[in-house]
Design an enzyme around this catalytic site. Structure first.
Site, PDB file in Angstrom:
ATOM      1  N   HIS A 848       2.125  12.792  -4.251  1.00 13.02           N
ATOM      2  CA  HIS A 848       1.227  13.377  -5.201  1.00 13.02           C
ATOM      3  C   HIS A 848       1.350  14.694  -4.375  1.00 13.02           C
ATOM      4  CE1 HIS A 848      -1.073  10.558  -7.737  1.00 13.02           C
ATOM      5  NE2 HIS A 848       0.299  10.565  -8.114  1.00 13.02           N
ATOM      6  N   GLU A 851      -2.661  16.551  -2.993  1.00 13.22           N
ATOM      7  CA  GLU A 851      -3.053  15.693  -2.017  1.00 13.22           C
ATOM      8  C   GLU A 851      -2.454  15.562  -0.287  1.00 13.22           C
ATOM      9  OE1 GLU A 851      -2.512  11.773  -3.707  1.00 13.22           O
ATOM     10  OE2 GLU A 851      -3.544  12.974  -5.905  1.00 13.22           O
ATOM     11  N   HIS A 945      -3.650   7.794  -0.307  1.00  7.37           N
ATOM     12  CA  HIS A 945      -3.463   9.136  -0.897  1.00  7.37           C
ATOM     13  C   HIS A 945      -5.111   9.995  -1.191  1.00  7.37           C
ATOM     14  CE1 HIS A 945      -1.020   8.093  -5.078  1.00  7.37           C
ATOM     15  NE2 HIS A 945      -1.092   7.188  -4.394  1.00  7.37           N
ATOM     16  N   GLU A1030      -7.911   6.586  -0.446  1.00  5.25           N
ATOM     17  CA  GLU A1030      -7.903   7.536  -0.769  1.00  5.25           C
ATOM     18  C   GLU A1030      -9.289   8.435  -0.195  1.00  5.25           C
ATOM     19  OE1 GLU A1030      -7.149   8.681  -3.953  1.00  5.25           O
ATOM     20  OE2 GLU A1030      -6.498   6.983  -4.886  1.00  5.25           O
TER      21      GLU A1030
END
Length: 1146
Positions: A848, A851, A945, A1030
């Site tokens: 992504h 990010e 991420h 994350e």
């Protein structure tokens, strides 16, 4: 003794209630049946006075019982008895006023505790009796008050509310509440409560509008506002606002409210209420009503599609991209009028409505309940004959090192472009890169410069040539307009301070790259775009010596890398932050404390635009839809904006007030949404002025900007002064729903949705500075290429490092693949065998583009792996690392937030990736499938991420057992057999990484995530330890960094700590025998908290301060993090832990 006494008293009082109910039954001539259907069979009352006495005693008993006695009364059928008494009493002509008073008073106490009160009242016929009694006694306040109290409870039932509306009760309520009068205050209060409950029904709301009652309510509110100077009747004023709020839930009500000048009335009254804190409930409700009624507008853009167009090689048969291409021109952005305002109430600052039950059911609907899908089943996917081509990327598994060992050069292999129709042959000179500064004209970047598509001619870029003076300061040559190069110096000495400010006004706009034809014969290159100076000469920008602060950053090398980067807009400029680099600030940056009422004040400023339209400039100062000249010329009274550089994202800037700007973000290419990432340049500012910036087309319903997160700013003047760094900045930050309507086309078919505004204010310290703002710390594709080139220069003979090009992206950029391990000690068979049999670790990041923190974590991982410490050496000797550091180069280059050039989220394509549309995912999955075929599946797969809704760093994993526990599906013990080793790595990280939170980890498999890398690698490749890691975009709420915003230092540290955890995992898995595995599983399960079910959008809907640690055990977490800091300071202690300690802590 006292407890026994209280129990005795409670038993005694309950017995009295039952005794009194029994007397009422006997007085009615037959036993009372509890069922509501048979309760109507009770006979007439024999003795009214006796009944009154019993009702009075019951009323006293129920009044002091704190609700428990009412519960007993309801459970024993008391509500039905009262309704039957009411019906019987109504048959008397005239009915006993005292008996009616007592019955309604008692029903008002019982009603809120009886969940079937509304149904019982309707079925028994009591509803109409109460209404008729009210109509006959409008002037009898004594009797009218208990009737209104009962009516208020009746109206909470939606069917009753509609029935009462048909009976004319809405009009009856307006007769009671109007006109303004301070007589019978209690009566007015209860009547407004009942009216508010009735108006929740859309049918009744229409009746109120048709009856012309909206102006009546506004006039009443204005009268109470003017006359209640001592604020003693706030509840009545709040009741009037609730009636208006419910009426404006329908389109007709909003129209009537606007026609009655309601926005101006509520704005003026709310402004007068602001100084009194106790009136905040009135201000908040008024704000909510005004926002609902604010006319919905389109975004100030011609189309919500991206300003950039990239034609796909073929269009998918279905999905959002196919829908986008199938739409006729002019219908991509439709303002959908809707009565759907379910989200609005959650946006007020003080909303505390609990939606946990609804949230629980919503989240559980996404949990995978198919046990066949929950059990990982290795799937070949493709024939091995097709996968054999990927053997070229695993030379370390077959290299015999007989020719030479510890080679000083990286091992080069053919690229995977042979697998792609776009493959072009590459010479060896194109693949090599010598990172030595000053010699880039003789070498090429680490990655080839693939030929761009035919429709996009190759972009000819200059270079920035840096020279060094005797003081070791880098100076950039800046070409004058006539193409010549000058060397007038820019310094920061006090004697030249004024000249700096003057010259920066011309040169500090961007690092611009002119076409190569502007070069002179010696190849000197312009570094900074400038306007013509009065004397016709250029200027020289003094470049900070970042090599001293950033050993892995080289401005000259960065520009060389930019030259090989392909972008859809064909960018010709380099942003200063990427050119100068970023040095993490030494000062900690705490989470911003939220100022009370900041959101409300910003909303009121937005409402002023409608009330005072003549004060709005509405001046466009930047627009990407004007490609020839996006920067609109002005008279110097406006800021200048720019986003035409790698990873930049700002589509349009509109000056709405002298120091306030509305900003519109660009959609992802081949998409009409995904607005979150921003990165743009601002210049032409004044010192000491507070500017407000509003990003008006955000999409998520909540953001960490409401919980202490700040935007990032980079000052070029500060960089030149030796402080090249991004800093957190901004005051009065909040994130809220605005009046710009989202098209249902872009909202997945949902109508009535709105965009959200991120607003922040800031001031500038330097005149004529050039500043950059970003959502998070930028990390461009060219930065990655530069870092990889510099890392290669750090390689020692003991390190095995190979850089391959996995494939070419849609946009013509190379996707790098790294292999890192330790060289074998010798070329003996034993050492070669040990080398080949090392477990594989597969890491990936940046699928992504928005990010960017994932790239900073990856940077920390790569630098640790290439480091010289004993831990790094041990880690390389333990594993072979295969790393794809950037899975979506095209999205990163073009400033996308979530998608690639295909307009699709690549992390939702892992189940069936397309070779043409998703080449990086296709080839990465093929690498893993090849490993599974040769029985060398990775020990760990981890995809890095970033998370925009949560704090801390945490992991998502996959577990059959924990998914079954969350979903409550039936399963046998054999279905739940599972090795708990998947918890080992996150548990280790929670012990050694202060930013990591085990409490935020989840191991639940969701249906909506079945096509993500984590789930597909777990399910199809059979990797038990398959994770998504994350990292917060905001900060931490636990551990060493509690209360601090996260920075690049902490992110890189997290990447290094992941490596340390892998070494710890090696010790753990290497020492466990089959007999110890069950024992370790018990420890893993018992020592860790229960799994937390977390979704991408899991922040609370209300916007005031909340307790983020509600699901974590901070008392237990703190000591672990304190101990982990000791481990990091003294890494040698890591290997001194005994096996028992290791097992216990894991």
């Amino acid at each position: 003794m006292s407890k026994a006494y209280l129990t005795y008293c409670g038993y005694t009082h309950n017995s009295r209630i039952l005794m009194l109910l029994g007397q009422l039954e006997r007085m009615n001539g037959e036993a009372m049946v509890r069922d509501a259907e048979t309760a109507r069979q009770v006979t007439n009352i024999r003795d009214v006075q006796t009944t009154l006495n019993i009702l009075c005693i019951l009323s006293e008993l129920l009044t002091v019982g704190r609700g428990r006695r009412v519960g007993v009364f309801v459970s024993k059928g008391g509500t039905g008895i009262l309704f039957q008494l009411l019906i019987t009493a109504s048959k008397e002509l005239p009915p006993s006023e005292e008996l009616m008073l007592q019955l309604h008073s008692l029903l008002a106490k019982v009603g809120p505790k009886d969940r079937k009160f509304g149904v019982k009242s309707r079925l028994s016929g009591a509803l109409n009796i109460t209404v008729n009694l009210m109509k006959q006694n409008l002037q009898n306040a004594k009797l009218l008050l208990p009737c209104l109290q009962v009516l208020r409870v009746y109206s909470t039932n939606s069917v009753n509310a509609i029935s009462l509306g048909k009976n004319g009760v809405v009009e009856l309520m307006f007769k009671i509440v109007a006109p303004y009068s301070k007589k019978n205050i209690s009566l007015h209060k209860v009547a407004l409560d009942a009216l508010g409950a009735l108006l929740k029904s859309r049918t009744n709301a229409r009746r109120a509008v048709d009856g012309g009652h909206v102006p009546v309510l506004l006039a009443l509110y204005l009268d109470w506002h003017r006359n209640d100077t001592r604020h003693r009747h706030m509840l009545i004023r709040k009741g009037l606002l609730i009636c208006l709020r419910n009426i404006t839930n329908i389109k007709l009500g909003r129209k009537a409210f606007i026609e009655a000048d309601g926005i101006r009335i509520l704005y003026n009254t709310s402004t007068e209420c602001l100084p009194v804190r106790t009136l905040d409930p009135l201000v908040n409700t008024s704000s909510l009503i005004m926002r609902k009624c604010f006319p919905k507008n389109r975004l100030p853009v011609s189309t919500i599609k991206s300003a950039f167009h990239y034609q796909l090689p073929h269009i998918p048969a279905a999905g959002p991209v196919a829908q986008l291409y199938s739409q006729p021109p002019g219908v991509d952005d439709v303002v959908d009028e809707s009565d759907d305002n379910d989200e609005t109430e959650a946006d007020t600052e003080n909303d505390t409505e609990n939606e946990e039950d609804e949230k629980y059911h919503r989240t559980n609907d996404d949990i995978e309940t198919d046990l066949n899908k929950l059990h990982p089943k290795k799937s070949a996917g493709r024939p091995f004959e097709e996968l054999k081509v990927y053997e070229r990327f695993f030379l370390e598994l077959s290299e015999d090192f007989q020719v030479t060992t510890r080679s000083a050069r990286p091992i080069r292999v053919p690229t995977a472009q042979a697998l792609s129709p776009k493959h072009t042959s590459l010479s060896s000179s194109q693949e090599d890169c010598n990172p030595t500064k000053g010699k880039h004209t003789e070498t090429s970047p680490s990655f080839p410069n693939p030929a761009p598509p035919v429709s996009l001619p190759p972009l000819k870029l200059d270079t920035i040539h840096l020279t060094k003076d005797q003081d070791k300061k880098e100076v950039a040559h800046i070409a004058s307009p006539d193409g010549q190069t000058t060397l007038s110096s820019l310094t920061t000495s006090p004697s030249q301070g004024q000249s700096i400010e003057q010259e920066l006004a011309h040169v500090l706009e961007s690092v611009s790259l002119e076409e190569e034809r502007a070069l002179n014969a010696e190849g000197e290159i312009r570094g900074v775009k400038q306007e013509e100076s009065p004397i016709g000469e250029g200027a020289v920008l003094e470049v900070p010596d970042t090599a001293r602060l950033l050993p892995l950053h080289d401005p000259d090398l960065y520009v060389e890398m930019v030259k090989g980067t392909q972008s859809v807009p064909q960018y010709a400029e380099v942003a200063y932050p990427d050119y100068f680099g970023h040095v993490a600030p030494t000062l900690r940056e705490p989470l911003l404390e939220r100022v009370y009422g900041v959101q409300r004040s910003k909303i009121f400023q937005d409402i002023e635009r409608l009330i005072h339209p003549n004060d709005i400039l509405d001046k466009v100062v930047y627009d990407l839809n004007v490609p020839s000249c996006p920067v609109i010329e002005d008279d110097g009274e406006s800021l200048k904006f720019n986003s035409q550089f790698e990873s930049g994202n700002l589509r349009k800037a509109v000056q709405v007030r002298k120091y306030e700007y509305d900003l519109v973000l660009n959609s992802d290419i081949n998409s009409n949404h995904y607005h979150q990432w921003f990165y743009f340049e601002v210049s032409g500012m004044r010192v000491g002025i507070t500017y407000r910036f509003n990003i008006i087309n955000c999409e998520k319903s909540n953001s960490q900007f409401n919980y202490g997160m700040q935007v990032l700013m980079y000052s070029v003047q500060e960089a030149i002064s030796g402080r090249p760094c991004w800093i957190r900045t901004g005051t009065d930050i909040c994130y809220y729903k605005n009046h710009f309507a989202r098209s249902s086309i872009a909202a997945g078919g949902q109508k009535g949705k709105s965009y959200y505004t991120l607003t922040f204010s800031t001031s500038f310290s330097h005149k004529d500075d050039v500043c950059y703002f970003a959502y998070h710390y930028p990390y461009t594709y060219s930065t990655l290429k530069m870092h990889l080139s510099k890392l290669e220069a750090l390689r020692t003979p003991q390190i095995y490092l190979r850089q391959d090009v996995l494939c070419e992206t849609l946009g013509g950029n190379a996707c790098p693949l790294l292999t890192i391990t330790a060289m074998p000690e010798s070329n003996s068979n034993d050492h070669i065998c040990q080398f080949r049999n090392r477990p594989l670790i597969f890491l990936s990041a940046r699928v992504h583009p928005g990010e960017t923190n994932a790239s900073w974590v990856m940077k920390g991982t790569l630098e640790f792996l290439m480091g010289t410490s004993s831990l790094a050496a041990s880690l390389r000797e333990a594993y072979i690392f295969k790393i794809v550091p950037m899975l979506n180069p095209d999205g990163v280059v073009n400033g996308n937030h979530r998608c690639s050039l295909s307009g699709e989220d690549l992390n939702r394509q892992w189940q069936n990736p397309n070779l043409e549309l998703h080449p990086t995912i296709y080839h990465t999955k093929s690498l893993l499938q090849y490993l599974a075929h040769i029985q060398r599946a990775p020990l760990v797969f981890c995809d890095y991420h970033g998370h925009s809704r949560k704090k801390n760093v945490f992991m998502y994993g996959c577990s059959v057992k924990e998914t079954v526990w969350q979903s409550n599906i039936s399963a046998t013990s054999s279905d739940l057999q599972e090795d708990l080793g998947y918890r080992a790595l996150p548990k280790i990280l929670s012990q050694i990484a202060p930013a990591f939170s085990m409490a935020s980890c989840s191991f639940v498999v969701e249906r909506s995530k079945e096509s993500t890398a984590r789930v597909v690698v777990w399910r199809e490749i059979g990797v038990q330890r398959s994770y998504t890691m994350e990292s917060t975009l905001c900060g931490c709420d636990q551990g060493k960094y509690k209360g601090l915003q996260i920075g690049t230092r902490e992110l890189e540290e997290m990447g290094a700590q992941f490596c340390v955890a892998m070494l710890r995992l090696k010790r753990l898995t290497g020492l466990l025998t089959p007999l110890l595995i069950p024992f370790c599983s018990v420890i893993l399960l018992s020592s860790s908290c229960s799994t937390t079910y977390v979704l991408e959008e899991d922040e609370p809907s209300f916007l005031e301060a909340i307790d983020y640690s509600a699901e974590s055990n901070d008392d237990d977490a703190e000591p672990e993090n304190e101990h982990s800091s000791e481990v990091l300071e003294h890494p040698e202690h890591l290997d001194q832990l005994s096996d028992s300690e290791t097992n216990h802590r894991v």
